[in-house]
Design a protein around this motif. Structure first.
Motif, PDB file in Angstrom:
ATOM      1  N   GLN A  87     -48.063  31.645  33.646  1.00 19.18           N
ATOM      2  CA  GLN A  87     -47.039  30.619  33.816  1.00 19.18           C
ATOM      3  C   GLN A  87     -47.184  29.549  32.743  1.00 19.18           C
ATOM      4  OE1 GLN A  87     -47.484  29.254  37.874  1.00 19.18           O
ATOM      5  NE2 GLN A  87     -46.662  31.148  38.721  1.00 19.18           N
ATOM      6  N   ALA A  88     -46.115  29.360  31.992  1.00 17.84           N
ATOM      7  CA  ALA A  88     -46.135  28.380  30.904  1.00 17.84           C
ATOM      8  C   ALA A  88     -45.975  26.966  31.457  1.00 17.84           C
ATOM      9  CB  ALA A  88     -45.011  28.683  29.921  1.00 17.84           C
ATOM     10  N   ASP A  89     -46.417  25.997  30.690  1.00 17.03           N
ATOM     11  CA  ASP A  89     -46.255  24.586  31.060  1.00 17.03           C
ATOM     12  C   ASP A  89     -44.788  24.190  30.862  1.00 17.03           C
ATOM     13  OD1 ASP A  89     -46.490  21.932  31.601  1.00 17.03           O
ATOM     14  OD2 ASP A  89     -47.584  21.425  29.774  1.00 17.03           O
ATOM     15  N   VAL A  90     -44.134  23.752  31.939  1.00 20.27           N
ATOM     16  CA  VAL A  90     -42.714  23.415  31.835  1.00 20.27           C
ATOM     17  C   VAL A  90     -42.470  21.908  31.798  1.00 20.27           C
ATOM     18  CG1 VAL A  90     -41.994  25.543  32.963  1.00 20.27           C
ATOM     19  CG2 VAL A  90     -42.457  23.520  34.360  1.00 20.27           C
ATOM     20  N   GLY A  91     -43.531  21.116  31.785  1.00 20.55           N
ATOM     21  CA  GLY A  91     -43.365  19.672  31.672  1.00 20.55           C
ATOM     22  C   GLY A  91     -43.011  19.003  32.988  1.00 20.55           C
ATOM     23  N   ASN A  92     -42.654  17.718  32.897  1.00 23.28           N
ATOM     24  CA  ASN A  92     -42.330  16.937  34.090  1.00 23.28           C
ATOM     25  C   ASN A  92     -40.912  17.234  34.572  1.00 23.28           C
ATOM     26  OD1 ASN A  92     -44.833  15.604  34.045  1.00 23.28           O
ATOM     27  ND2 ASN A  92     -44.056  14.065  32.612  1.00 23.28           N
ATOM     28  N   PHE A  93     -40.726  17.035  35.878  1.00 21.03           N
ATOM     29  CA  PHE A  93     -39.402  17.221  36.475  1.00 21.03           C
ATOM     30  C   PHE A  93     -39.088  15.977  37.290  1.00 21.03           C
ATOM     31  CE2 PHE A  93     -36.353  18.775  39.628  1.00 21.03           C
ATOM     32  CZ  PHE A  93     -35.499  19.536  38.847  1.00 21.03           C
ATOM     33  N   LEU A  94     -38.039  15.264  36.900  1.00 25.47           N
ATOM     34  CA  LEU A  94     -37.683  14.001  37.555  1.00 25.47           C
ATOM     35  C   LEU A  94     -36.585  14.243  38.597  1.00 25.47           C
ATOM     36  CD1 LEU A  94     -37.630  11.770  34.345  1.00 25.47           C
ATOM     37  CD2 LEU A  94     -39.551  12.239  35.890  1.00 25.47           C
ATOM     38  N   GLY A  95     -36.979  14.878  39.684  1.00 26.31           N
ATOM     39  CA  GLY A  95     -36.021  15.234  40.727  1.00 26.31           C
ATOM     40  C   GLY A  95     -35.329  14.030  41.345  1.00 26.31           C
ATOM     41  N   GLU A  96     -34.093  14.254  41.793  1.00 28.47           N
ATOM     42  CA  GLU A  96     -33.278  13.188  42.387  1.00 28.47           C
ATOM     43  C   GLU A  96     -32.751  13.639  43.751  1.00 28.47           C
ATOM     44  OE1 GLU A  96     -29.130  10.739  41.401  1.00 28.47           O
ATOM     45  OE2 GLU A  96     -29.993  12.131  39.941  1.00 28.47           O
ATOM     46  N   LYS A  97     -32.975  12.820  44.771  1.00 29.59           N
ATOM     47  CA  LYS A  97     -32.518  13.144  46.118  1.00 29.59           C
ATOM     48  C   LYS A  97     -31.003  12.964  46.245  1.00 29.59           C
ATOM     49  CE  LYS A  97     -36.754  11.887  48.614  1.00 29.59           C
ATOM     50  NZ  LYS A  97     -37.311  11.033  49.692  1.00 29.59           N
ATOM     51  N   SER A  98     -30.405  13.758  47.127  1.00 27.38           N
ATOM     52  CA  SER A  98     -28.978  13.602  47.419  1.00 27.38           C
ATOM     53  C   SER A  98     -28.791  12.425  48.379  1.00 27.38           C
ATOM     54  CB  SER A  98     -28.420  14.876  48.063  1.00 27.38           C
ATOM     55  OG  SER A  98     -28.538  15.971  47.190  1.00 27.38           O
ATOM     56  N   GLN A  99     -27.712  11.699  48.221  1.00 28.55           N
ATOM     57  CA  GLN A  99     -27.460  10.539  49.066  1.00 28.55           C
ATOM     58  C   GLN A  99     -27.119  10.928  50.504  1.00 28.55           C
ATOM     59  OE1 GLN A  99     -24.486   8.103  47.158  1.00 28.55           O
ATOM     60  NE2 GLN A  99     -25.870   7.446  45.520  1.00 28.55           N
ATOM     61  N   ASP A 100     -26.609  12.135  50.711  1.00 24.39           N
ATOM     62  CA  ASP A 100     -26.219  12.547  52.068  1.00 24.39           C
ATOM     63  C   ASP A 100     -27.349  13.208  52.842  1.00 24.39           C
ATOM     64  OD1 ASP A 100     -26.463  14.945  50.764  1.00 24.39           O
ATOM     65  OD2 ASP A 100     -24.388  15.593  51.061  1.00 24.39           O
ATOM     66  N   GLY A 101     -28.547  13.266  52.274  1.00 24.69           N
ATOM     67  CA  GLY A 101     -29.684  13.837  52.981  1.00 24.69           C
ATOM     68  C   GLY A 101     -29.849  15.341  52.821  1.00 24.69           C
ATOM     69  N   SER A 102     -28.925  16.008  52.146  1.00 25.17           N
ATOM     70  CA  SER A 102     -29.048  17.443  51.906  1.00 25.17           C
ATOM     71  C   SER A 102     -30.062  17.686  50.786  1.00 25.17           C
ATOM     72  CB  SER A 102     -27.693  18.049  51.550  1.00 25.17           C
ATOM     73  OG  SER A 102     -27.192  17.473  50.357  1.00 25.17           O
ATOM     74  N   THR A 103     -30.455  18.942  50.625  1.00 20.34           N
ATOM     75  CA  THR A 103     -31.449  19.296  49.612  1.00 20.34           C
ATOM     76  C   THR A 103     -30.857  20.274  48.606  1.00 20.34           C
ATOM     77  OG1 THR A 103     -33.242  19.039  51.219  1.00 20.34           O
ATOM     78  CG2 THR A 103     -33.743  20.255  49.214  1.00 20.34           C
ATOM     79  N   ASN A 104     -31.024  19.973  47.322  1.00 16.58           N
ATOM     80  CA  ASN A 104     -30.591  20.865  46.247  1.00 16.58           C
ATOM     81  C   ASN A 104     -31.811  21.329  45.462  1.00 16.58           C
ATOM     82  OD1 ASN A 104     -27.822  20.574  46.833  1.00 16.58           O
ATOM     83  ND2 ASN A 104     -27.693  18.716  45.593  1.00 16.58           N
ATOM     84  N   VAL A 105     -31.922  22.644  45.288  1.00 12.66           N
ATOM     85  CA  VAL A 105     -33.044  23.223  44.556  1.00 12.66           C
ATOM     86  C   VAL A 105     -32.496  24.020  43.374  1.00 12.66           C
ATOM     87  CG1 VAL A 105     -35.065  24.723  44.648  1.00 12.66           C
ATOM     88  CG2 VAL A 105     -34.387  23.420  46.681  1.00 12.66           C
ATOM     89  N   LEU A 106     -33.000  23.731  42.177  1.00 12.76           N
ATOM     90  CA  LEU A 106     -32.607  24.464  40.978  1.00 12.76           C
ATOM     91  C   LEU A 106     -33.430  25.746  40.902  1.00 12.76           C
ATOM     92  CD1 LEU A 106     -31.115  24.623  38.233  1.00 12.76           C
ATOM     93  CD2 LEU A 106     -33.027  23.312  37.251  1.00 12.76           C
ATOM     94  N   LEU A 107     -32.758  26.903  40.967  1.00 10.56           N
ATOM     95  CA  LEU A 107     -33.428  28.196  40.884  1.00 10.56           C
ATOM     96  C   LEU A 107     -33.186  28.790  39.498  1.00 10.56           C
ATOM     97  CD1 LEU A 107     -32.358  29.722  44.329  1.00 10.56           C
ATOM     98  CD2 LEU A 107     -34.430  28.414  43.797  1.00 10.56           C
ATOM     99  N   LEU A 108     -34.271  29.086  38.793  1.00 13.91           N
ATOM    100  CA  LEU A 108     -34.169  29.626  37.447  1.00 13.91           C
ATOM    101  C   LEU A 108     -34.876  30.977  37.371  1.00 13.91           C
ATOM    102  CD1 LEU A 108     -35.014  26.343  35.503  1.00 13.91           C
ATOM    103  CD2 LEU A 108     -32.748  27.359  35.767  1.00 13.91           C
ATOM    104  N   GLY A 109     -34.164  31.972  36.866  1.00  9.69           N
ATOM    105  CA  GLY A 109     -34.764  33.267  36.618  1.00  9.69           C
ATOM    106  C   GLY A 109     -35.097  33.363  35.148  1.00  9.69           C
ATOM    107  N   SER A 110     -36.387  33.481  34.838  1.00 10.83           N
ATOM    108  CA  SER A 110     -36.819  33.464  33.441  1.00 10.83           C
ATOM    109  C   SER A 110     -37.165  34.866  32.979  1.00 10.83           C
ATOM    110  CB  SER A 110     -38.039  32.555  33.280  1.00 10.83           C
ATOM    111  OG  SER A 110     -38.581  32.682  31.988  1.00 10.83           O
ATOM    112  N   ASP A 111     -36.670  35.230  31.805  1.00 13.26           N
ATOM    113  CA  ASP A 111     -36.950  36.539  31.230  1.00 13.26           C
ATOM    114  C   ASP A 111     -37.980  36.429  30.116  1.00 13.26           C
ATOM    115  OD1 ASP A 111     -36.690  39.246  31.157  1.00 13.26           O
ATOM    116  OD2 ASP A 111     -34.957  39.254  29.828  1.00 13.26           O
ATOM    117  N   SER A 112     -38.772  35.347  30.170  1.00 14.55           N
ATOM    118  CA  SER A 112     -39.764  35.121  29.123  1.00 14.55           C
ATOM    119  C   SER A 112     -40.939  36.072  29.290  1.00 14.55           C
ATOM    120  CB  SER A 112     -40.255  33.671  29.165  1.00 14.55           C
ATOM    121  OG  SER A 112     -40.867  33.393  30.414  1.00 14.55           O
ATOM    122  N   ARG A 113     -41.702  36.280  28.240  1.00 14.31           N
ATOM    123  CA  ARG A 113     -42.875  37.146  28.257  1.00 14.31           C
ATOM    124  C   ARG A 113     -44.104  36.320  27.864  1.00 14.31           C
ATOM    125  NH1 ARG A 113     -39.191  39.717  29.952  1.00 14.31           N
ATOM    126  NH2 ARG A 113     -38.688  41.919  29.612  1.00 14.31           N
TER     127      ARG A 113
END
Length: 348
Positions: A87-113
Motif C-alpha cells: 500500500q502506497a502512501d496516499v497523504g493526508n485526507f481532510l474529510g468533511e462531514k455532511s450537514q444533514d448527518g448522513s455519511t459519504n465515503v469516497l470509494l476508489l478502485g486502484s489499478d496501480s502495481r
C-alpha cells in the motif's frame, strides 16, 4: 338455669362455644387456603427460570461477540501477511462531514502495481443516511472532464487523473468543487486484492447474471446467471472494450457491488461478515474508524432492508463527447445539472 332442662343446657353450651369462636377469629384475617403452601413454593422456581434464561442469553451474546472479534482479526491478519498487499502512501485526507448527518465515503478502485500510484480505475461515492436506512451509490465515469485544483489554480483533465496527481484528497477536493458534495471518509481497494475480498464473503462464488459474453486477460465469461469467482467478478467489472466503453463498465461495476451487498446481507452468510470486514479492512487503505462499522451495520441490519440505489454521473442528456491532445477522449459535462442530480438523489 335451675329451671332449664338438660336439652336447653346443651343448646346453651353449644351457643356459647360458637360465640367464643367468632370472637377469637380476627375480622381481617384471610382464611388459610389448603394449597397456599404450594403457591409459595412456585414463585422461587419462576425466578430461577428467568435467571437461567437471562444467563443463557448473556452467554450466547458473549460467544457471538468473541467469534465476531476472532473472525475480524483473522481477516485483518490474513491480509497483513499477504506479501502482495503493498500500500502506497496516499497523504493526508481532510474529510468533511455532511450537514444533514448522513455519511459519504469516497470509494476508489486502484489499478496501480506495487509502489506505483496510477490513475483510479473506478470512482464511487457511497452514501448512507441512518434516518431512512437507504444505502446509495454514485458512480462517476473516469473520463468525466473536470477542473482539478492545482497549486492555487486549476487544470482541466479526466477526473481519474486527480488520484494520480494528489491521491484521495485531491479527488475529494475535485468532487466538492465540481459537484458540491462533501466527503468524510475514503477507501482505496487495489484490484489485486479485490478477488480475495469476494472469495472471503462468497467462497462458493458470487451470483451474477452476466449481460454478455466477454474475455479479459484470458478470463472468459459466458452470458447468463452464474457464480463467479473473485477473479471472474473483477474481470467482469473491468471489461470496457466494446461499443459502450466506460458506460457498460460502470454498469457492470454497479452490478458487482449490488451482488456483494446482497450476499453480505443474506442471513445464512452472516457468520462470514466479521471475517469479510476484517479482510476488507486489511486490504483497504482508509480513514474509516473501526467504530463506524458496528454503528452503521447495526443501524442497517436491524431495520427494514432497502436495496442499493444507484446513480451514474454524468446523467443522461448532460454531457457531450470531447477530445483534447493532453487527455484524449473525454466526457464534457454540465456541472450544475450533475451536481443537482447528486443532491436530489441523496435527499430523496
Amino acid at each position: 338455669m335451675a329451671n332449664m332442662t338438660r336439652m336447653d343446657r346443651h343448646r346453651q353450651a353449644e351457643l356459647e362455644k360458637e360465640q367464643n369462636k367468632r370472637k377469637n377469629n380476627k375480622p381481617n384475617e384471610e382464611p388459610e387456603l389448603p394449597n397456599s403452601g404450594q403457591s409459595n413454593q412456585k414463585k422461587p422456581k419462576k425466578i430461577k427460570k428467568k435467571k437461567k434464561k437471562s444467563k443463557i442469553f448473556f452467554l450466547i451474546l458473549i460467544a457471538l461477540i468473541v467469534l465476531s472479534v476472532v473472525g475480524y482479526f483473522k481477516g485483518v491478519g490474513s491480509a497483513k501477511l499477504d506479501k502482495n498487499n503493498k500500500q502506497a502512501d496516499v497523504g493526508n485526507f481532510l474529510g468533511e462531514k455532511s450537514q444533514d448527518g448522513s455519511t459519504n465515503v469516497l470509494l476508489l478502485g486502484s489499478d496501480s502495481r506495487g509502489e506505483d500510484q496510477g490513475r483510479s480505475d473506478s470512482i464511487m461515492i457511497a452514501h448512507y443516511d441512518k434516518k431512512n436506512k437507504q444505502p446509495k451509490l454514485v458512480s462517476i465515469m473516469r473520463d468525466t472532464y473536470v477542473a482539478i485544483p492545482q497549486n492555487g489554480g486549476i487544470e482541466y483533465n479526466k477526473i481519474n487523473a486527480a488520484y494520480s496527481y494528489g491521491g484521495p484528497e485531491l479527488v475529494r477536493k475535485t468532487i466538492k468543487e465540481t459537484f458540491g458534495v462533501p466527503i468524510q471518509y475514503y477507501a482505496i481497494v487495489n484490484f489485486e486484492s479485490f478477488p480475495k475480498i469476494v472469495e472471503t464473503l462468497a467462497p462458493g462464488g458470487l451470483k451474477i447474471d452476466a449481460e454478455k459474453d466477454l474475455e479479459v486477460e484470458g478470463t472468459v465469461i459466458k452470458k447468463g446467471e452464474q457464480k463467479m469467482s473473485g477473479k471472474e467478478a473483477l474481470q467482469y467489472a473491468r471489461f470496457r472494450k466494446d461499443e459502450e466503453s466506460d458506460f457498460g463498465r460502470v454498469r457492470r461495476q454497479q452490478q458487482v457491488m449490488t451482488a456483494l451487498l446482497k450476499q453480505g446481507l443474506n442471513p445464512l452468510n452472516a457468520w462470514r461478515l466479521p471475517e469479510t470486514i476484517g479482510t476488507v479492512r486489511g486490504y483497504t487503505q482508509t480513514n474509516i474508524p473501526f467504530s463506524f462499522y458496528p454503528g452503521v451495520g447495526t443501524s442497517y441490519l436491524f431495520s427494514q432492508h432497502k436495496p442499493l440505489d444507484i446513480l451514474t454521473i454524468p446523467v443522461e442528456g448532460s454531457w457531450n463527447d470531447g477530445y483534447y491532445d493532453h487527455s484524449g477522449s473525454v466526457l464534457e459535462i454540465d456541472e450544475a445539472v450533475n451536481g443537482q442530480a447528486i443532491k436530489t438523489f441523496f435527499t430523496n
